[in-house]
Design a protein around this motif. Structure first.
Motif, PDB file in Angstrom:
ATOM      1  N   ASP A 137      -5.318  -9.494   2.758  1.00  0.00           N
ATOM      2  CA  ASP A 137      -6.571  -8.324   3.396  1.00  0.00           C
ATOM      3  C   ASP A 137      -5.255  -7.551   4.289  1.00  0.00           C
ATOM      4  O   ASP A 137      -6.184  -6.154   4.542  1.00  0.00           O
ATOM      5  N   VAL A 138      -4.376  -7.539   3.810  1.00  0.00           N
ATOM      6  CA  VAL A 138      -3.277  -6.891   4.519  1.00  0.00           C
ATOM      7  C   VAL A 138      -3.003  -6.401   3.512  1.00  0.00           C
ATOM      8  O   VAL A 138      -2.832  -4.267   3.963  1.00  0.00           O
ATOM      9  N   THR A 139      -2.127  -6.516   1.917  1.00  0.00           N
ATOM     10  CA  THR A 139      -1.887  -5.197   1.460  1.00  0.00           C
ATOM     11  C   THR A 139      -2.295  -4.522   1.297  1.00  0.00           C
ATOM     12  O   THR A 139      -2.456  -3.012   0.619  1.00  0.00           O
ATOM     13  N   HIS A 140      -3.847  -4.766   0.914  1.00  0.00           N
ATOM     14  CA  HIS A 140      -5.638  -3.494   0.816  1.00  0.00           C
ATOM     15  C   HIS A 140      -5.293  -2.395   1.430  1.00  0.00           C
ATOM     16  O   HIS A 140      -5.851  -1.408   1.455  1.00  0.00           O
ATOM     17  N   LYS A 141      -4.002  -2.530   2.786  1.00  0.00           N
ATOM     18  CA  LYS A 141      -4.540  -1.899   4.291  1.00  0.00           C
ATOM     19  C   LYS A 141      -3.019  -0.881   3.483  1.00  0.00           C
ATOM     20  O   LYS A 141      -2.776   0.102   4.071  1.00  0.00           O
ATOM     21  N   ALA A 142      -2.541  -1.570   2.743  1.00  0.00           N
ATOM     22  CA  ALA A 142      -0.770  -0.619   2.768  1.00  0.00           C
ATOM     23  C   ALA A 142      -1.593   0.106   1.093  1.00  0.00           C
ATOM     24  O   ALA A 142      -0.231  -0.014   0.390  1.00  0.00           O
ATOM     25  N   LEU A 143      -2.123   1.408   1.309  1.00  0.00           N
ATOM     26  CA  LEU A 143      -2.427   1.726  -0.256  1.00  0.00           C
ATOM     27  C   LEU A 143      -0.790   2.931  -0.584  1.00  0.00           C
ATOM     28  O   LEU A 143      -1.343   4.245   0.837  1.00  0.00           O
ATOM     29  N   THR A 144      -0.784   3.814  -1.654  1.00  0.00           N
ATOM     30  CA  THR A 144      -0.345   4.345  -1.783  1.00  0.00           C
ATOM     31  C   THR A 144      -0.913   5.599  -1.541  1.00  0.00           C
ATOM     32  O   THR A 144      -2.223   5.206  -2.091  1.00  0.00           O
ATOM     33  N   THR A 145      -0.211   6.474  -1.409  1.00  0.00           N
ATOM     34  CA  THR A 145      -1.173   8.258  -1.438  1.00  0.00           C
ATOM     35  C   THR A 145      -0.479   8.865  -2.325  1.00  0.00           C
ATOM     36  O   THR A 145       0.662   9.086  -2.331  1.00  0.00           O
ATOM     37  N   ARG A 146      -1.409   9.942  -2.826  1.00  0.00           N
ATOM     38  CA  ARG A 146      -0.377  11.471  -3.583  1.00  0.00           C
ATOM     39  C   ARG A 146       1.029  12.066  -2.477  1.00  0.00           C
ATOM     40  O   ARG A 146       2.159  11.322  -2.955  1.00  0.00           O
TER      41      ARG A 146
END
Ligand code: BDR
Ligand code: CA
Length: 314
Positions: A195-204
């Motif tokens: 629930d939290v790690t899916h809000k800590a996404l990498t971006t370019r």
């Protein structure tokens, strides 16, 4: 005398485990890494202990004690995740062979001995993989349970439900009996779920910031996250990949970046379709007492700012 919090990182590297370990080793003011204990998970034990040593050397810390632990879950056959992490567990960049030694002795014995030697309530366990080593230590030496300051772990999910099965997150699914022992142990738990790690996404841009450091750790983190994100982007159609395990270390350094609830969390070990599910009483309907601080959200920009700042220091 230092104020740094004493931790043992229990891990199955894994690119995201690797970033978590680098973050910890880059943060000596806040964290004193007493040792790293490897467990079978993302890839078999022979690779996870090897990977842990590669990561320590990358951080310039060949002095860190790395131990090999359990090669299989307590009662089940090992399930691995090469489909996510690649054959080595650290696919992406070309990796050197480690030269620092593996410590003699078993990781479970190291955990037990460390908790017995250090003053009670001063050592935090940080599991980033299946909970086999921790549960084995608690079963072998129940006297250490009361001596653990806290367990801060990556595992489980409530709103995101599962990633390895429709109902279960990988770390809990691989060894649900071990997770059950840990969640019933009475040790104060902090849980960083999907629930939290899916809000800590990498971006370019976030990956580019690692590459732009021009250092070996920066390049490795960029190449690992590049490799790691292809799986989640295809699966979820998301713009990047969750850096799961660094959330544990980031919470230890900057808990103010996160928010969650003190709730009851139980582990499903019997379900036909739900084995490994974290039954998280987010809405407080069970009447069961809280046993975990279950994190639900993160300031993702703050998290990546911390990560970038610390990796740059290596
Ligand atoms: C967890 O599973 C592993 O693949 C990652 O390293 C992380 O610890 C995420 O479900
Ligand atoms: Ca992991």
């Amino acid at each position: 005398m230092t104020d740094a919090r004493k931790i043992i990182i229990d891990t199955d590297p894994g690119q995201d485990d690797a970033v978590a370990i680098l973050l910890a080793l880059a943060s000596p003011v806040e964290l004193d890494v007493l040792g790293i204990t490897a467990v079978a998970g993302n890839v078999p034990l022979a690779l996870t202990e090897r990977n842990a040593r590669i990561i320590c050397e990358l951080a310039g810390r060949p002095d860190i004690k790395v131990f090999a632990g359990c090669a299989a879950p307590l009662k089940r056959r090992l399930v691995t995740a090469e489909h996510v992490h690649g054959k080595t567990g650290l696919d992406g960049p070309q990796l050197p062979d480690p030269t620092m030694p593996l410590q003699p002795g078993h990781a479970v014995d190291f955990i037990i001995e460390t908790l017995r030697q250090e003053p009670p309530g001063t050592v935090t366990l940080c599991p980033l993989g299946p909970l086999t080593n921790i549960a084995q230590a608690f079963q072998t030496a129940p006297d250490i349970i009361d001596r653990v300051q806290q367990i801060v772990l990556m595992g489980g999910a409530y709103f995101e439900v599962g990633n390895i099965t429709p109902a279960a997150e990988f770390n809990i699914y691989v060894d649900p009996e071990a997770a059950d022992i840990v969640f019933r142990s009475g040790v104060p738990l902090v849980v960083l779920p999907l629930d939290v790690t899916h809000k800590a996404l990498t971006t370019r841009d976030r990956i580019a910031a690692f590459r732009a450091m021009g250092t070996e750790p920066g390049r490795m983190v960029a190449e690992w996250t590049d490799f790691f994100e292809r799986f989640d982007m295809q699966k979820y159609g998301s713009q990047g990949a969750p850096l799961h395990d660094p959330c544990v270390i980031a919470w230890l350094i900057r808990s103010d970046l996160f928010a969650g609830r003190h709730i009851n969390v139980m582990i499903e070990t019997q379900g036909e379709f739900t084995t490994g599910m974290t039954v998280a009483d987010w809405w407080g309907v069970s009447g069961r007492p809280a046993n975990a601080l279950f994190i639900g959200s993160v300031d993702a920009d703050g998290f990546y700012a911390l990560l970038t700042d610390r990796i740059r220091r290596l």
